[in-house]
Design a protein around this motif. Structure first.
Motif, PDB file in Angstrom:
ATOM      1  N   ILE A  38       0.836  -1.207   0.000  1.00  0.00           N
ATOM      2  CA  ILE A  38       0.000   0.000   0.000  1.00  0.00           C
ATOM      3  C   ILE A  38       0.864   1.248   0.000  1.00  0.00           C
ATOM      4  O   ILE A  38       0.586   2.228  -0.712  1.00  0.00           O
ATOM      5  N   THR A  39       1.948   1.204   0.809  1.00  0.00           N
ATOM      6  CA  THR A  39       2.859   2.349   0.852  1.00  0.00           C
ATOM      7  C   THR A  39       3.479   2.597  -0.517  1.00  0.00           C
ATOM      8  O   THR A  39       3.564   3.745  -0.978  1.00  0.00           O
ATOM      9  N   THR A  56       0.827   3.838  -2.813  1.00  0.00           N
ATOM     10  CA  THR A  56       0.529   5.236  -2.467  1.00  0.00           C
ATOM     11  C   THR A  56       1.605   6.166  -3.003  1.00  0.00           C
ATOM     12  O   THR A  56       1.302   7.250  -3.549  1.00  0.00           O
ATOM     13  N   GLU A  57       2.863   5.756  -2.876  1.00  0.00           N
ATOM     14  CA  GLU A  57       3.967   6.575  -3.375  1.00  0.00           C
ATOM     15  C   GLU A  57       3.912   6.695  -4.891  1.00  0.00           C
ATOM     16  O   GLU A  57       4.121   7.773  -5.451  1.00  0.00           O
ATOM     17  N   ASN A 105       1.211   6.378  -6.694  1.00  0.00           N
ATOM     18  CA  ASN A 105       0.070   7.241  -7.014  1.00  0.00           C
ATOM     19  C   ASN A 105       0.409   8.713  -6.827  1.00  0.00           C
ATOM     20  O   ASN A 105      -0.009   9.566  -7.621  1.00  0.00           O
ATOM     21  N   ARG A 106       1.176   8.976  -5.723  1.00  0.00           N
ATOM     22  CA  ARG A 106       1.567  10.367  -5.479  1.00  0.00           C
ATOM     23  C   ARG A 106       2.442  10.886  -6.621  1.00  0.00           C
ATOM     24  O   ARG A 106       2.289  12.028  -7.077  1.00  0.00           O
TER      25      ARG A 106
END
Length: 352
Positions: free
Chosen positions: A213-214, A217-218, A220-221
């Protein structure tokens, strides 16, 4: 159990042990002259022989081993009976049938008469009392000291064994329960081990998922940042105002100028050049802020995709903007809509 029960048990024990203590005091049941009775209406020998013959001694043993007493008063019973049993076992006794001489105080005959007649009727005293004048001070009882001792010891051992057996049964029950608890504990430990393994696996899976997920998320960021820049470029290309006296800052708009001027036509470039190299060369020549290589390659591909909906949309929004910019730069040249590239090429060709 309470104090009342203990008192009652001690009373039973006192009556029960009286037989054994009396047997010891009378020299194995042979000498009764010095032994006093417990009952006003009977002598000690009357009570003793009647009690061991009519079942009184046995009934006392049964009362002492009544189930409610056993779990609570084992130590009390053993404390009183074990020493007496040891004395009876250690004493020397005579074997064989003896004619035991017993006496009464003739002056108290009326007091003892009822008991004497009962003993005579029961066959304990073999001197039959014939009538009221048949009064004597000496009577005889047939008894075997060894058998009497055995009977007394059997009763005491029975009581002790009952309490000991109950205790052993209790111990066996507790041991059985301990084994059951050990089995339950082993089963629970096995279940806990499975649960622990499951929790560890779950924790590992959660950790992996959290890491994933991290990472997502990164990514996606990062993608959001790229998309934001892209949208910003799109908006600048669509909405920006072009100042003729300044370099064109918007990279895509600059590439669109190249496209409209015909410089993105792949046929005029060296066959060995890639889209990315074309974009880099063109943005360098035109000036302005650097364009990232991947952005330049993307824009070159876009403007070579003749007829694509995205290109048509971009042209619809920006063609007039380019035309007005060219007119502001070269006011003496006519740039008809849809033909200004050809005019530039023609003029360039004549001047060349």
């Amino acid at each position: 159990m309470n104090l009342k029960d203990l008192k009652h048990l001690n009373s039973l024990l006192a009556d029960f042990t009286w037989y054994g203590r009396t047997f010891l005091q009378t020299g194995t049941g042979l000498e009764w002259d010095a032994i006093g009775g417990q009952d006003y209406f009977a002598t000690a020998w009357m009570e003793f022989f009647k009690g061991i013959n009519d079942g009184t001694y046995h009934r006392l043993a049964e009362a002492i081993t009544d189930a409610p007493y056993i779990p609570h008063f084992r130590e009390e019973v053993q404390k009183q009976l074990n020493p007496l049993l040891a004395e009876l076992e250690a004493m020397a006794v005579e074997h064989g049938l003896h004619k035991i001489k017993v006496r009464i105080d003739v002056e108290k005959f009326k007091r003892y008469e009822t008991k004497l007649r009962q003993l005579s009727a029961d066959g304990i005293v073999f001197d039959i009392i014939q009538d009221d004048d048949d009064i004597r001070d000496t009577y005889f009882i047939d008894g075997d000291p060894d058998q009497i001792r055995s009977y007394l010891m059997h009763g005491i051992k029975g009581v002790i064994d009952r309490y000991t057996s109950a205790e052993q049964e209790k111990i066996r029950g507790l041991e059985s329960r301990v084994k059951e608890l050990e089995t339950e504990l082993q089963e629970k430990n096995a279940l806990l081990a499975v649960l622990d393994a499951g929790r560890m696996e779950l924790a590992r899976t959660v950790k992996e998922q959290q890491d994933e997920i991290t990472a997502v998320t990164e990514r996606n960021r990062t993608l959001e940042g790229i998309l934001s820049e892209y949208k910003k470029e799109e908006e600048e290309a669509d909405n920006g105002v072009i100042d003729p006296s300044s370099p064109i800052e918007n990279g895509r708009l600059r590439m669109y100028f190249f496209y409209k001027l015909g410089f993105l036509d792949k046929s005029i470039w060296n066959d060995g050049l890639t889209y990315g190299q074309m974009g880099k060369i063109l943005q360098k020549i035109l000036g302005g802020k650097p364009i990232k290589a991947d952005t330049a390659e993307r824009d070159v591909k876009l403007f070579n995709a003749t007829g694509s909906a995205k290109l048509k949309d971009f042209e619809a929004k920006n063609e007039d903007k380019v035309l007005n910019y060219l007119k502001s730069v070269c006011p003496d040249t006519d740039f008809p809509k849809g033909r200004f590239v050809n005019d530039i090429r023609k003029n360039t060709g004549r001047n060349g």
